[in-house]
Enzyme design. Structure first.
Site, PDB file in Angstrom:
ATOM      1  CB  VAL A  52      -0.956   0.033   1.213  1.00 20.81           C
ATOM      2  CG1 VAL A  52      -2.005  -1.056   1.088  1.00 20.81           C
ATOM      3  CG2 VAL A  52      -0.186  -0.090   2.527  1.00 20.81           C
ATOM      4  CE1 TYR A  53       3.745   1.362   4.271  1.00 24.59           C
ATOM      5  CE2 TYR A  53       5.983   0.702   3.782  1.00 24.59           C
ATOM      6  CZ  TYR A  53       4.953   0.835   4.679  1.00 24.59           C
ATOM      7  OH  TYR A  53       5.121   0.440   5.987  1.00 24.59           O
TER       8      TYR A  53
END
Length: 322
Positions: A52-53
């Site tokens: 998700v970064y």
């Protein structure tokens, strides 16, 4: 650089690891490349990211940069967060884990992950389902070790019990938040992981930058800082005793010949039960400056002095202007 065994495993990881949340989120690929090069040059072998970064950009950039250096690092990523609009595009169901791991492997341009971590506890999915899915990935050779992030001690104990009962691979590492201003893990997690030989890879050892001394009461946050951008978690820390703690360690750092950031990192690495501290770098100097103190450890007497200086501090009365 010192290398420490990851819990009971034979895997050795650098005591300082590189966090790549900034890659593709706050900095571009060229800046990320410079940071990664410096990290590897200074002995870091554990690189941590998450799917998700930067909405996957962190993994994509790492995939572009690692190439022939892939074998030099212990590559860790995570699964849990929402990565799409579908009802099953988050969590730790077998469905989501299988899809997420394939997507991460593609972005990272690798055939395997050294450490695959669940990003937080999923109360909507049976732990047995999650652990069986992760066990299958290990047996398939797509994952070497599995770990957890942001688990309470009872959650990790429950997971270990299920793994033992069903002869599944267990979580060999835990990734919690830890710094001299966020010490909650000392009560239950640290005793548990020491008892069960679980590796501990902590994040935010600098208190999300507060311990570097960049924020001062009565002064506006520096332009481009995370506080200036309105990061909620950082604002929550400031409502507690974060600034007084940062002020309290300044003379201790000077006495040791360190910057506040170097002292804060050395403090974490000197505490019992810690395997590695994630340095979330967004600037090259975050690596080069930290590297000057990696061989510095605080004695028991110095740790006691830090406890004395930072205990019973009240939150700052004067707010930091926005």
């Amino acid at each position: 650089m010192e290398y420490r065994k990851l819990g009971r495993t034979g895997l050795k990881v650098s005591e300082v690891s590189l966090g790549t949340m900034a890659f593709g989120r706050w900095i571009d690929e060229d800046a990320s490349a410079a940071i990664l090069d410096a990290a590897l040059d200074h002995g870091i072998n554990l690189v941590d990211t998450a799917n998700v970064y930067g909405e996957g950009e962190s993994e994509r950039i790492l995939g572009n940069l690692l190439k022939e250096r892939r074998h030099q690092i212990v590559l860790a990523t995570k699964v849990h967060g929402r990565v799409g609009e579908g009802v099953n595009d988050s969590g730790q169901s077998r469905y989501h884990i299988y899809k997420a791991v394939e997507d991460s492997l593609k972005r990272l341009k690798t055939d395997y992950l050294d450490l695959y971590q669940v990003h937080r506890f999923d109360s909507n999915t049976p732990l047995e389902e999650t652990l069986r899915a992760l066990d299958d990935l290990v047996r398939q050779g797509k994952v070497r070790y599995i770990g957890a992030s942001n688990f309470a001690a009872w959650q990790l104990a429950k997971a270990h019990g299920i793994s033992a009962l069903h002869s599944l691979h267990r979580f060999e590492s835990l990734q919690p938040e830890y710094s001299i201003i966020s010490r909650e893990i000392e009560k239950e997690i640290i005793p548990f992981v020491q008892s069960e030989q679980v590796g501990v890879i902590v994040y935010s050892p600098l208190g999300r930058g507060i311990l570097s001394g960049k924020y001062r009461v009565g002064e506006a946050p520096p332009e481009g800082s995370r506080l200036a951008a309105g990061e909620q978690r950082l604002e929550e820390l400031l409502k507690k005793n974060a600034i007084p703690v940062a002020e309290a360690i300044r003379p201790l750092a000077e006495e040791k010949g360190l910057t506040q950031a170097q002292y804060a990192l050395s403090w974490v690495l000197s505490r019992p039960g810690i395997t590695s501290a994630i340095l979330g770098a967004s600037k090259l100097e975050h690596i080069t400056e930290a590297a000057k103190s990696w061989d510095v450890k605080l004695s028991a007497e110095e740790l006691a002095k830090a406890d004395e200086a930072t205990s019973n501090l009240e939150p700052a009365k004067e707010a930091i202007p926005s």
